[in-house]
Design a protein around this motif. Sequence first.
Motif, PDB file in Angstrom:
ATOM      1  N   LEU A 208       0.819  -1.225   0.000  1.00 23.62           N
ATOM      2  CA  LEU A 208       0.000   0.000   0.000  1.00 23.62           C
ATOM      3  C   LEU A 208       0.844   1.262   0.000  1.00 23.62           C
ATOM      4  O   LEU A 208       0.297   2.365  -0.029  1.00 23.62           O
ATOM      5  N   ALA A 457     -10.666  -4.500  -1.741  1.00 25.20           N
ATOM      6  CA  ALA A 457     -11.208  -3.167  -2.048  1.00 25.20           C
ATOM      7  C   ALA A 457     -10.236  -2.076  -1.593  1.00 25.20           C
ATOM      8  O   ALA A 457     -10.052  -1.065  -2.273  1.00 25.20           O
ATOM      9  N   ILE A 458      -9.594  -2.296  -0.454  1.00 26.77           N
ATOM     10  CA  ILE A 458      -8.624  -1.309   0.043  1.00 26.77           C
ATOM     11  C   ILE A 458      -7.399  -1.254  -0.869  1.00 26.77           C
ATOM     12  O   ILE A 458      -6.917  -0.184  -1.230  1.00 26.77           O
ATOM     13  N   LYS A 459      -6.904  -2.417  -1.248  1.00 25.52           N
ATOM     14  CA  LYS A 459      -5.764  -2.466  -2.168  1.00 25.52           C
ATOM     15  C   LYS A 459      -6.102  -1.724  -3.464  1.00 25.52           C
ATOM     16  O   LYS A 459      -5.330  -0.886  -3.943  1.00 25.52           O
ATOM     17  N   ALA A 461      -8.342   0.529  -3.960  1.00 25.59           N
ATOM     18  CA  ALA A 461      -8.583   1.963  -3.749  1.00 25.59           C
ATOM     19  C   ALA A 461      -7.281   2.738  -3.621  1.00 25.59           C
ATOM     20  O   ALA A 461      -7.146   3.846  -4.140  1.00 25.59           O
ATOM     21  N   LEU A 462      -6.296   2.162  -2.918  1.00 21.98           N
ATOM     22  CA  LEU A 462      -5.068   2.919  -2.649  1.00 21.98           C
ATOM     23  C   LEU A 462      -3.993   2.679  -3.697  1.00 21.98           C
ATOM     24  O   LEU A 462      -3.125   3.519  -3.902  1.00 21.98           O
TER      25      LEU A 462
END
Lengths: 475, 475
Positions: A208, A457-459, A461-462
């Motif tokens: 990230l 989803a976090i991966k 998004a960032l």
Amino acid sequence: MANPPSDALLSDLQTLLGPRGFSRDPADLEPWLTDWRGRYRGVARALLSPSTVAEVQAIVGRCADSGVGLVPQGGNTSMVGGATPPAGGEALLLSLRRMSSIRSVSESDNMLVAEAGVVLSRVHEAAQGIGRRFPLSLAAKGSATVGGLVSTNAGGTQVLRFGPMRSLVLGLEAVLPDGSLYEELSALRKDNRGYDLRQLLVGAEGTLGIVTAASLRLVASPGSSAVAWAGLESPEAALTLLRRLEARTGDAVESFELVPANALDLVLRRIAGTRAPLAAPHAWNVLIEAVAPHGAAPAAETLQDALVEAVEQGLVLDAAIATSQAQAEALWRLRESVSEAERLDGPALKHDISVPVSAMPRFIEEARTAVERRFPGARVIAFGHLGDGNVHFNVQAPSGAAADRWLEEEGSAASSMVYDMVIAASGSISAEHGIGQMKREVFLRTSPPARLDAQRAIKQALDPLGIMNPGKLFD
Amino acid sequence: MANPPSDALLSDLQTLLGPRGFSRDPADLEPWLTDWRGRYRGVARALLSPSTVAEVQAIVGRCADSGVGLVPQGGNTSMVGGATPPAGGEALLLSLRRMSSIRSVSESDNMLVAEAGVVLSRVHEAAQGIGRRFPLSLAAKGSATVGGLVSTNAGGTQVLRFGPMRSLVLGLEAVLPDGSLYEELSALRKDNRGYDLRQLLVGAEGTLGIVTAASLRLVASPGSSAVAWAGLESPEAALTLLRRLEARTGDAVESFELVPANALDLVLRRIAGTRAPLAAPHAWNVLIEAVAPHGAAPAAETLQDALVEAVEQGLVLDAAIATSQAQAEALWRLRESVSEAERLDGPALKHDISVPVSAMPRFIEEARTAVERRFPGARVIAFGHLGDGNVHFNVQAPSGAAADRWLEEEGSAASSMVYDMVIAASGSISAEHGIGQMKREVFLRTSPPARLDAQRAIKQALDPLGIMNPGKLFD
């Protein structure tokens, strides 16, 4: 998916970083293309070695523009291939080793700020320099770096009292996947301004963003410490002992390491200069380290009293307290030599697993019985951080000429069996070492969909381009 | 943006939840439409009160299908309007108060599992029931619930040693914005399987999911504790004293609360039955609580010795140790009455702020001087958690008839001045209370873009419909 780096990008980066910060010399790259356990080998067209945060930002910005992947590296001591580039050559190596300043050490804030490339043993020294200590240590302390320790949420032998890196990272500085700088080094003890990005970056395995520096928590140096060895009947008895010692010492037990008879036996047979710590062998042993503050009764006294009482009650079968630094080191050497003794004895499957602390005694007994029954001749050696609910659950191949063949033919089934039992016990298939490349398959197979979906989803998004440590954790 | 709830959705939810779980009666809704400080008032068409996780999942799933917002609520004691629905009526109230079981209490895991609606004082009692304690307390302990404490990363008066909720939440269960269940209650001490969703949900103010239960860390009950009051020359001297006490007691100082002369004076004048703790007034005071484990020297002895030494060295001007429970409570009452005494004295601007611990003494002095110079007649009262780098930096309006007008005319400028000084000192505009509705503007104005962008990307990734606690933190 990351793109392969173009000649134009490489030339641009070469200009940016200069001769000390950029290399395409195969001899320079060679040591960093393989993980230290020698299981993974990757390809990279260049090794980037920035010396400032601005250089890291420039590298990430340019790679984001071209969609080229970056594999961050510190000491390259990942146990799961987490710092080895992909085999396709689509990523560049990003070494943080030149960023090795300790930027500040503060007595009144009980913390220090270290750059990503600072080696753990230097953190220890800097803390000692102001009469404090950094309460995390592990075998690779001479090579593991702050960036890697943060990014893998490293553990070690002192987690019991002070927690893993996650508990010790007070602030972070990191370059995010778009090249912007996340700067939160001021290490506020309390800060409720939205989502905790710091905790998201800890343990993210470089997927990230690139950690460039961390503010680390220091604690008071103990006034005294004591190391003891105790023989017991079972892991259950060991856990009962731990809880009594904690109540007695006010949670000042810092290490509580389980060593089964077969592991101690291997150490005594394989490691020169070791000797049995107690008069007779016992089915289970624990190594205990406890501390006491300045001005309080010496730790050795408190520990001695508690152990005498435990022997009288039949909880502990026999015990010995180190009466000198040399004796304390000899006891620690028994514990720390288990892996080496195993290695000398023959090939084994290693599983770094955790279950809830209270479930560990039963898990060890049941899982051992089940594995040894299904794979006749295989021997389980389960040792380590009982108080953290984390043991190294290793399965030694049946001894003799057939060992390697057994690993090849049965290894995968034996590991799956261990991991399935861990999941059934609400445990983790990776307690300390992370996922990297090695555990990706079992991670994807055993994680609940709600958790995986949220993580993906976090991966996405960032790091929408997927340029941060490609091939680790997720594809 | 969330849609308004349709009649069809409400009827569907009514059928799902039954009469105890669903109400549109204005009398039932009334207490929950206003925040407890009476600053915000919202509108909601219904109050949903599920009693099981499955019901919460069904509610979230249906609201996700219709794009309708949900405002989770526990004790409704938010200081920043974080649990008050938006004024447009586009969200429904989701009370977790019926989910109030303590599911388990485990001595050997040192933890308990409590549902979101369990009130903090019940957590304390359950821990005491097995001879442990839950080391977080705050004034609203009789009404604040576990779900709210987790979602706001609550602090309180014991953060110094054990940290805020973030350090005490070992596991979580939460319904994610798509209705799926994130279930991670097994509370592994070590677990390195990707991003830490647990830490992302802690302090997210209900904007990423609905916390339904938490595994909470328990610690050993102390063998003894001691409360003291000390008079000092400056906040700087107070911080020096804290560091010495910590070294002396092995970090067993649990509270270290700063009280300036003007705050103590207000308490003595306004709160009946209080009396001065020392023979003469001092510019600054600290209330200290320290503990000792069973079997160790009593905390009162250690604290007494340390304070005597500090007086001899001139660091402490005078000190008194409570010799009975009643005396200890009287000292605590002085500290805990500061807010009430302020309220009785007249209107004030309140700022819950933090800076690095070492910077706090200087910040207090400089910021006080600056505010009082720019706003003649205004008086700064800065008190609270010095050891956490967190004080309540309150500005009392000039006394007399003009107080309310001053607040109206100058309040906003005075608050901006305080927050700007906090940011200049690398501090936080919200140490404990979160952002909610009240601090959204200053949060957006003062946060670095890299941080805001990453936070917004996470919100968008996990709650693309924006149905989770709309209007809080982000729009």
